[in-house]
Scaffold this active site. Sequence first.
Site, mmCIF file in Angstrom:
data_model
loop_
_atom_site.group_PDB
_atom_site.id
_atom_site.type_symbol
_atom_site.label_atom_id
_atom_site.label_comp_id
_atom_site.label_asym_id
_atom_site.label_seq_id
_atom_site.Cartn_x
_atom_site.Cartn_y
_atom_site.Cartn_z
ATOM 1 N N ASN A 188 0.754 -1.239 -0.069
ATOM 2 C CA ASN A 188 0.085 0.023 -0.074
ATOM 3 C C ASN A 188 0.696 1.355 0.110
ATOM 4 O O ASN A 188 2.102 1.134 -0.022
ATOM 5 C CB ASN A 188 -0.901 -0.055 0.937
ATOM 6 C CG ASN A 188 -0.262 -0.098 2.486
ATOM 7 O OD1 ASN A 188 0.733 0.661 2.820
ATOM 8 N ND2 ASN A 188 -0.392 -1.188 3.123
ATOM 9 N N PRO B 69 -3.153 -12.042 10.548
ATOM 10 C CA PRO B 69 -3.207 -11.811 11.949
ATOM 11 C C PRO B 69 -3.554 -9.911 12.446
ATOM 12 O O PRO B 69 -2.926 -9.214 11.795
ATOM 13 C CB PRO B 69 -2.043 -11.971 12.940
ATOM 14 C CG PRO B 69 -1.160 -12.150 11.913
ATOM 15 C CD PRO B 69 -1.593 -12.451 10.548
HETATM 16 O O1 C5P Z 1 -9.166 -2.194 11.083
HETATM 17 P P1 C5P Z 1 -8.255 -1.474 10.687
HETATM 18 O O2 C5P Z 1 -7.282 -2.402 9.784
HETATM 19 O O3 C5P Z 1 -8.432 -0.510 9.611
HETATM 20 O O4 C5P Z 1 -7.222 -0.730 11.606
HETATM 21 C C1 C5P Z 1 -6.174 -0.078 11.678
HETATM 22 C C2 C5P Z 1 -5.501 -0.055 12.780
HETATM 23 O O5 C5P Z 1 -4.937 -1.413 12.936
HETATM 24 C C3 C5P Z 1 -3.986 0.664 12.400
HETATM 25 O O6 C5P Z 1 -3.582 0.893 13.720
HETATM 26 C C4 C5P Z 1 -3.262 -0.499 11.776
HETATM 27 O O7 C5P Z 1 -1.883 -0.384 12.455
HETATM 28 C C5 C5P Z 1 -3.703 -1.658 12.872
HETATM 29 N N1 C5P Z 1 -3.569 -3.082 11.931
HETATM 30 C C6 C5P Z 1 -2.641 -4.151 12.852
HETATM 31 N N2 C5P Z 1 -2.721 -5.284 12.298
HETATM 32 C C7 C5P Z 1 -3.572 -5.433 11.092
HETATM 33 C C8 C5P Z 1 -4.193 -4.507 10.554
HETATM 34 C C9 C5P Z 1 -4.236 -3.277 11.091
HETATM 35 O O8 C5P Z 1 -2.438 -3.676 13.760
HETATM 36 N N3 C5P Z 1 -3.367 -6.925 10.594
#
Ligand code: C5P
Length: 404
Positions: free
Chosen positions: A210, A305
């Site tokens: 990304n 995860p």
């Molecule tokens: O639910 P979402 O992925 O949008 O949430 C974003 C937050 O979750 C960010 O702080 C990102 O660093 C964290 N995140 C994570 N592990 C993932 C996906 C997102 O720690 N697999």
Amino acid sequence: MAYLKHKRILLGITGGIAAYKSADLVRRLREQGADVRVVMTRSACEFITPLTMQALSGRPVHTELLDYSAEAAMGHIELARWCDVVLIAPASANFMARLTHGQADDLLSTLCLAASVPLLLAPAMNQQMWLNPATQDNARLLTSRGITLLGPADGSQACGDTGPGRMLEPGDLIGHLDHVFQTNTLTAKKLVITAGPTREDIDPVRFISNRSSGRMGYAVARAAVEAGAEVVLISGPTSLELPERVFCQQVVTARQMHDAVMNEIRDTDIFIAAAAVADYRCSTIADQKIKKTDAFINLTLEKNPDILGEVASLSPPPFTVGFAAETEALLENARKKLINKKLDMIAANLVGDNRGFESEDNELQIIWKDGNIKLDHAPKEKLARNLVAIIAKHIHEKNSAQTH
Ligand code: C5P
């Protein structure tokens, strides 16, 4: 003197013979890695030329409030937003008086009113002028408003007098500036932060990733070090310089990031998830480069995860801060994430259309259970320092609530 690297310092120079020392000050600030912009009043230009200051700062010098071309390049409001600190050295008796009255009749006085960063003055004037009750009253009033006066020092003066009124030496001023950034609000705290994107391989040459640059996470790591924390940065691939005084672990995939975080999380006081972690990875990674034979191909993806969710579910969890990059309904989506993932705090920002990911500036909405605050558009370093200050405040409030 370790806190000035990459700091944006606005140096205001007013009219006084000590202005010649400001040239050396700029040179030394640059040596420390600071980014310096100089604003000069009209009378400062009688003592030292803007050309000298331009050559030393490596930036155009700002002198006029109502100059269309200068304002178009960087106007008084942008300068006020740009800087991390304003230092006025030398600060004349006249400038102190104008500042006390909130006058905005030239560029420097106007941007002092517009800036919401620490403001430091290094007065320099004849000792009688300094001791005059008018100047003393102004000094007291400015201090009571949170403005820091550095000096003046006592000694022999250019006018032949001896007494208080000498501008502090550049080395001393730099020491004071350094202190501004050394907040100690997170002393003895261990902080783990993730940053940057992750990469999920498709085949030996391709991957899913990304647009995250890692800038925000790296800036938060730096700000946390300045606040006195022991910082572990777990970073996906970025092109950024690794922050100093931070223990960095570089990873590539979401699963590697997950494992690195879980290895570090014990004894951690604060966890900040600033990484843009890939939510999905390829179920199988092709051994050889995939050939373009078919019109359509399918990639089967499986969930990675959720690092943040897992950390927030630990018992007891560290103070847990997530980021939410959204393309719509910012507050609503961020608040949902805060509640669903049981976070202490979330920093939300809109992304897309050149906002957020790849830019140097951003704006953030910081949300917690019973409140929120908006951090206006600013360089990511500045937002990072504000975020760290807000986190420190919440942690101290939480700790004092637990001890009472
Ligand atoms: O639910 P979402 O992925 O949008 O949430 C974003 C937050 O979750 C960010 O702080 C990102 O660093 C964290 N995140 C994570 N592990 C993932 C996906 C997102 O720690 N697999």
